[in-house]
Design a protein around this motif. Structure first.
Motif, PDB file in Angstrom:
ATOM      1  N   SER A  91      50.099  35.746  38.111  1.00  0.00           N
ATOM      2  CA  SER A  91      49.319  34.612  38.260  1.00  0.00           C
ATOM      3  C   SER A  91      48.868  34.497  39.913  1.00  0.00           C
ATOM      4  N   LEU A  92      49.814  34.976  40.872  1.00  0.00           N
ATOM      5  CA  LEU A  92      49.260  35.061  42.024  1.00  0.00           C
ATOM      6  C   LEU A  92      48.289  36.139  42.420  1.00  0.00           C
ATOM      7  N   ALA A  93      48.384  37.266  41.819  1.00  0.00           N
ATOM      8  CA  ALA A  93      47.543  38.416  42.140  1.00  0.00           C
ATOM      9  C   ALA A  93      46.055  38.051  41.295  1.00  0.00           C
ATOM     10  N   GLY A  94      46.067  37.392  40.114  1.00  0.00           N
ATOM     11  CA  GLY A  94      44.905  36.961  39.633  1.00  0.00           C
ATOM     12  C   GLY A  94      44.188  35.919  40.284  1.00  0.00           C
ATOM     13  N   TYR A  95      44.721  35.206  40.728  1.00  0.00           N
ATOM     14  CA  TYR A  95      44.268  33.964  41.282  1.00  0.00           C
ATOM     15  C   TYR A  95      43.548  34.413  42.628  1.00  0.00           C
ATOM     16  N   ALA A  96      44.475  35.220  43.437  1.00  0.00           N
ATOM     17  CA  ALA A  96      43.793  35.882  44.529  1.00  0.00           C
ATOM     18  C   ALA A  96      42.608  36.737  44.402  1.00  0.00           C
ATOM     19  N   PHE A  97      42.483  37.488  43.358  1.00  0.00           N
ATOM     20  CA  PHE A  97      41.234  38.312  43.039  1.00  0.00           C
ATOM     21  C   PHE A  97      40.056  37.253  42.503  1.00  0.00           C
ATOM     22  N   ALA A  98      40.524  36.342  41.894  1.00  0.00           N
ATOM     23  CA  ALA A  98      39.500  35.354  41.474  1.00  0.00           C
ATOM     24  C   ALA A  98      38.750  34.534  42.612  1.00  0.00           C
ATOM     25  N   ARG A  99      39.638  34.066  43.267  1.00  0.00           N
ATOM     26  CA  ARG A  99      39.216  33.146  44.300  1.00  0.00           C
ATOM     27  C   ARG A  99      39.106  33.626  45.724  1.00  0.00           C
ATOM     28  N   ILE A 100      39.788  34.437  46.291  1.00  0.00           N
ATOM     29  CA  ILE A 100      39.846  34.835  47.649  1.00  0.00           C
ATOM     30  C   ILE A 100      38.915  36.049  47.933  1.00  0.00           C
ATOM     31  N   ARG A 101      37.986  35.624  48.678  1.00  0.00           N
ATOM     32  CA  ARG A 101      36.812  36.972  49.032  1.00  0.00           C
ATOM     33  C   ARG A 101      37.414  37.565  50.320  1.00  0.00           C
ATOM     34  N   PRO A 103      37.107  42.090  51.973  1.00  0.00           N
ATOM     35  CA  PRO A 103      36.504  43.229  51.916  1.00  0.00           C
ATOM     36  C   PRO A 103      37.030  44.132  50.889  1.00  0.00           C
ATOM     37  N   GLY A 104      36.399  44.700  49.961  1.00  0.00           N
ATOM     38  CA  GLY A 104      36.839  45.608  48.929  1.00  0.00           C
ATOM     39  C   GLY A 104      37.757  44.965  47.766  1.00  0.00           C
ATOM     40  N   ALA A 105      37.455  43.921  47.918  1.00  0.00           N
ATOM     41  CA  ALA A 105      38.214  42.935  46.682  1.00  0.00           C
ATOM     42  C   ALA A 105      37.962  43.938  45.374  1.00  0.00           C
ATOM     43  N   ASN A 106      36.759  43.884  45.071  1.00  0.00           N
ATOM     44  CA  ASN A 106      36.212  44.459  43.721  1.00  0.00           C
ATOM     45  C   ASN A 106      36.729  45.863  43.317  1.00  0.00           C
TER      46      ASN A 106
END
Length: 280
Positions: A91-101, A103-106
């Protein structure tokens, strides 16, 4: 507008569904009924759908031949810890990838998903060497740490990310205007709304941990530390042959929690998968 079926059409549909369910229901019925049969009747052909003689002593023999209650507890508490830990991490990692921009997130997310393509058999030897150096062999720590930080958690992170992406950003923007921190927004707004996805993650993770076999065989050597899938293989006679009726009785007891969890939580499971979507 919902389609209305005539009574005959409903009967035909339900009859077809019952026929299609036979290949799925019959193995379970055969397992449960064979657990109370003498070994000579288990492989009778045609099979007896209802036992002619009921022998419930097999269920007491399970606990007499092995510390089965302790092994049951081992599987239960490991699955519970792994489920809670995976829900927290994903849940923490999924929220970070979904909402926090950042560099290199994708790219980082794609690298993370590549971990799902690596079979567990490939990494089992280096993981064994690592846990051996840490002094964790013949303990439950490998069975707890590997799923929480391994492939099951990666899949759970994907499910949670897809769910959080589908949530309206306006909910969080309003909270940010009110002065809430990023974690406070996650804890008070995003996480409560993610209950369907968390339910799906919990069921997936529980089933994976409950049915884990390769890792217990590699890391555990004492019967007192065995989990249920490993314990099922230990019901053998003096010649090493399987004690089929006792094994099937143990398998029946092993399958009960899985069936109960799915029956109770199947609605949340389906809703969680439906809400994750493929957005982003």
């Amino acid at each position: 507008m919902k389609a209305e079926f005539s009574p005959r059409a409903k009967i035909a549909i339900y009859g077809l569904l019952c026929v299609l369910a036979i290949p799925f229901v019959f193995p379970t019925w055969w397992m449960v009924t064979s657990s109370v049969k003498p070994i000579s009747q288990i492989f009778a052909f045609p099979p007896d759908l209802i036992p002619r003689n009921f022998d419930f002593s097999t269920y007491s023999d399970i606990f007499r031949l092995q510390p089965f209650a302790l092994q049951y507890w081992n599987s239960a508490y490991i699955a519970a810890i792994v489920t809670i830990g995976t829900m927290a991490v994903s849940s923490l990692a999924g929220y970070a990838f979904a909402r926090i921009r950042f560099p290199g997130a994708n790219l980082l997310f794609m690298v993370l998903l590549l971990g799902l393509l690596i079979p567990s058999e490939v990494t089992i030897v280096p993981l064994f060497q690592m846990f051996l150096k840490w002094g964790m062999i013949n303990s439950h720590w490998p069975l707890i740490l590997m799923p929480i930080f391994g492939a099951p958690s990666v899949f759970a992170t994907f499910v949670m990310r897809q769910f959080f992406i589908a949530l309206p950003v306006e909910l969080e923007e309003a909270a940010r205007v009110d002065g809430l921190s990023r974690f406070k927004i996650f804890w008070t707004i995003a996480l409560p709304l993610a209950r369907p996805a968390l339910a799906a993650v919990a069921i997936f993770t529980f089933l994976h941990s409950w049915n884990l076999y390769l890792e217990p065989v590699v890391f555990l050597s004492s019967p007192q530390n065995f989990t249920l899938p490993q314990a099922l293989t230990q019901f053998v006679d003096a010649y090493g042959g399987p004690m089929w009726n006792i094994q099937l009785a143990a398998a029946t007891l092993t399958a009960l929690p899985v069936l109960l969890v799915f029956i109770v939580a199947q609605r949340q499971f389906i809703e969680g998968l439906a809400h994750t979507g493929l957005k982003g």
